[in-house]
Design a protein around this motif. Structure first.
Motif, PDB file in Angstrom:
ATOM      1  N   UNK A  34       2.542   6.198  -7.182  1.00 55.61           N
ATOM      2  CA  UNK A  34       1.536   7.022  -7.845  1.00 55.61           C
ATOM      3  C   UNK A  34       1.803   8.511  -7.638  1.00 55.61           C
ATOM      4  N   UNK A  35       2.242   8.884  -6.439  1.00 54.79           N
ATOM      5  CA  UNK A  35       2.580  10.286  -6.191  1.00 54.79           C
ATOM      6  C   UNK A  35       3.778  10.720  -7.024  1.00 54.79           C
ATOM      7  N   UNK A  36       4.753   9.852  -7.151  1.00 55.12           N
ATOM      8  CA  UNK A  36       5.922  10.165  -7.970  1.00 55.12           C
ATOM      9  C   UNK A  36       5.541  10.326  -9.435  1.00 55.12           C
ATOM     10  N   UNK A  37       4.738   9.409  -9.933  1.00 53.07           N
ATOM     11  CA  UNK A  37       4.299   9.504 -11.331  1.00 53.07           C
ATOM     12  C   UNK A  37       3.479  10.769 -11.550  1.00 53.07           C
ATOM     13  N   UNK A  38       2.615  11.113 -10.592  1.00 59.34           N
ATOM     14  CA  UNK A  38       1.810  12.320 -10.734  1.00 59.34           C
ATOM     15  C   UNK A  38       2.688  13.566 -10.752  1.00 59.34           C
ATOM     16  N   UNK A  39       3.707  13.619  -9.894  1.00 57.79           N
ATOM     17  CA  UNK A  39       4.596  14.779  -9.887  1.00 57.79           C
ATOM     18  C   UNK A  39       5.420  14.876 -11.157  1.00 57.79           C
ATOM     19  N   UNK A  40       5.756  13.743 -11.736  1.00 55.82           N
ATOM     20  CA  UNK A  40       6.590  13.751 -12.936  1.00 55.82           C
ATOM     21  C   UNK A  40       5.747  14.005 -14.185  1.00 55.82           C
ATOM     22  N   UNK A  83       0.825  -1.216   0.000  1.00 58.78           N
ATOM     23  CA  UNK A  83       0.000   0.000   0.000  1.00 58.78           C
ATOM     24  C   UNK A  83       0.858   1.265   0.000  1.00 58.78           C
ATOM     25  N   UNK A  84       1.811   1.456   0.943  1.00 52.33           N
ATOM     26  CA  UNK A  84       2.615   2.682   0.871  1.00 52.33           C
ATOM     27  C   UNK A  84       3.511   2.724  -0.360  1.00 52.33           C
ATOM     28  N   UNK A  85       3.993   1.566  -0.802  1.00 49.41           N
ATOM     29  CA  UNK A  85       4.825   1.552  -2.007  1.00 49.41           C
ATOM     30  C   UNK A  85       4.030   2.004  -3.215  1.00 49.41           C
ATOM     31  N   UNK A  86       2.787   1.551  -3.317  1.00 43.66           N
ATOM     32  CA  UNK A  86       1.933   1.939  -4.436  1.00 43.66           C
ATOM     33  C   UNK A  86       1.575   3.413  -4.372  1.00 43.66           C
ATOM     34  N   UNK A  87       1.252   3.904  -3.190  1.00 49.80           N
ATOM     35  CA  UNK A  87       0.910   5.324  -3.040  1.00 49.80           C
ATOM     36  C   UNK A  87       2.117   6.194  -3.371  1.00 49.80           C
ATOM     37  N   UNK A  88       3.299   5.813  -2.918  1.00 54.10           N
ATOM     38  CA  UNK A  88       4.501   6.586  -3.244  1.00 54.10           C
ATOM     39  C   UNK A  88       4.766   6.578  -4.744  1.00 54.10           C
TER      40      UNK A  88
END
Length: 170
Positions: free
Chosen positions: A18-24, A11-16
């Motif tokens: 997704x957040x990284x992809x969204x920022x990029x 769960x935290x790995x997936x959220x991190x």
């Protein structure tokens, strides 16, 4: 049976991720939108108006005012250049991730993948993202261009280091 330890780790790995992809991906998408806006229309100054106490609107007829918020053609080109540079740098992060996943040793120590985290935390966040935000808001364009240039040099140095560590140019 569901292994809850694995689920709680994912769960935290997936959220991190997704957040990284969204920022990029956000700078890439925004740069494309801003570029298409600039191509479709000329750089024009917004019309100024004044609201009186009784609610009437008085439109200003002056074409230039000293407090104008519109950018000159040179500043608009600089802004678009910074936005495109930030988009290219964001695309490089994605390319670097895919490249390292394909070329890293699965039984190794994982130091190659640390390069992606390094690139994201020490180059993208302090240089590329602020440059993108400044250019997007049409503020301090020279500083934004300088930050984008520093980030580009950092990405190039990181790329050379990772390729030499992996021993690819043989």
């Amino acid at each position: 049976m569901i292994d809850w330890g694995t689920v709680f780790f994912l769960i935290p790995s997936t959220v991190f991720f997704l957040a990284t992809v969204a920022l990029v991906l956000w700078p890439m998408f925004s740069a494309i939108v801003e570029t298409s806006k600039a191509i479709r229309g000329p750089v024009t100054e917004p019309k100024r108006f004044t609201l009186t106490n009784d609610g009437a609107t008085i439109w200003s007829t002056s074409s230039r005012s000293p407090n104008s918020k519109s950018l000159s053609v040179g500043d608009e080109r600089l802004r678009l250049s910074v936005l495109l540079t930030c988009a290219i740098e964001a695309a490089f992060i994605i390319f670097l991730t895919v490249f390292l996943f394909q070329h890293s040793n699965p039984h190794g120590d994982g130091m190659e993948m640390a390069g992606v985290g390094f690139a994201f935390m020490l180059i993208f966040l302090p240089f590329t993202l602020p440059a993108f935000i400044l250019a997007r808001h049409r503020r301090w364009l020279v500083l934004a261009a300088g930050l984008a240039a520093i980030a580009a040099v950092g990405y190039f140095a990181l790329w050379l280091e990772l390729v030499s560590e992996m021993g690819l140019p043989k």
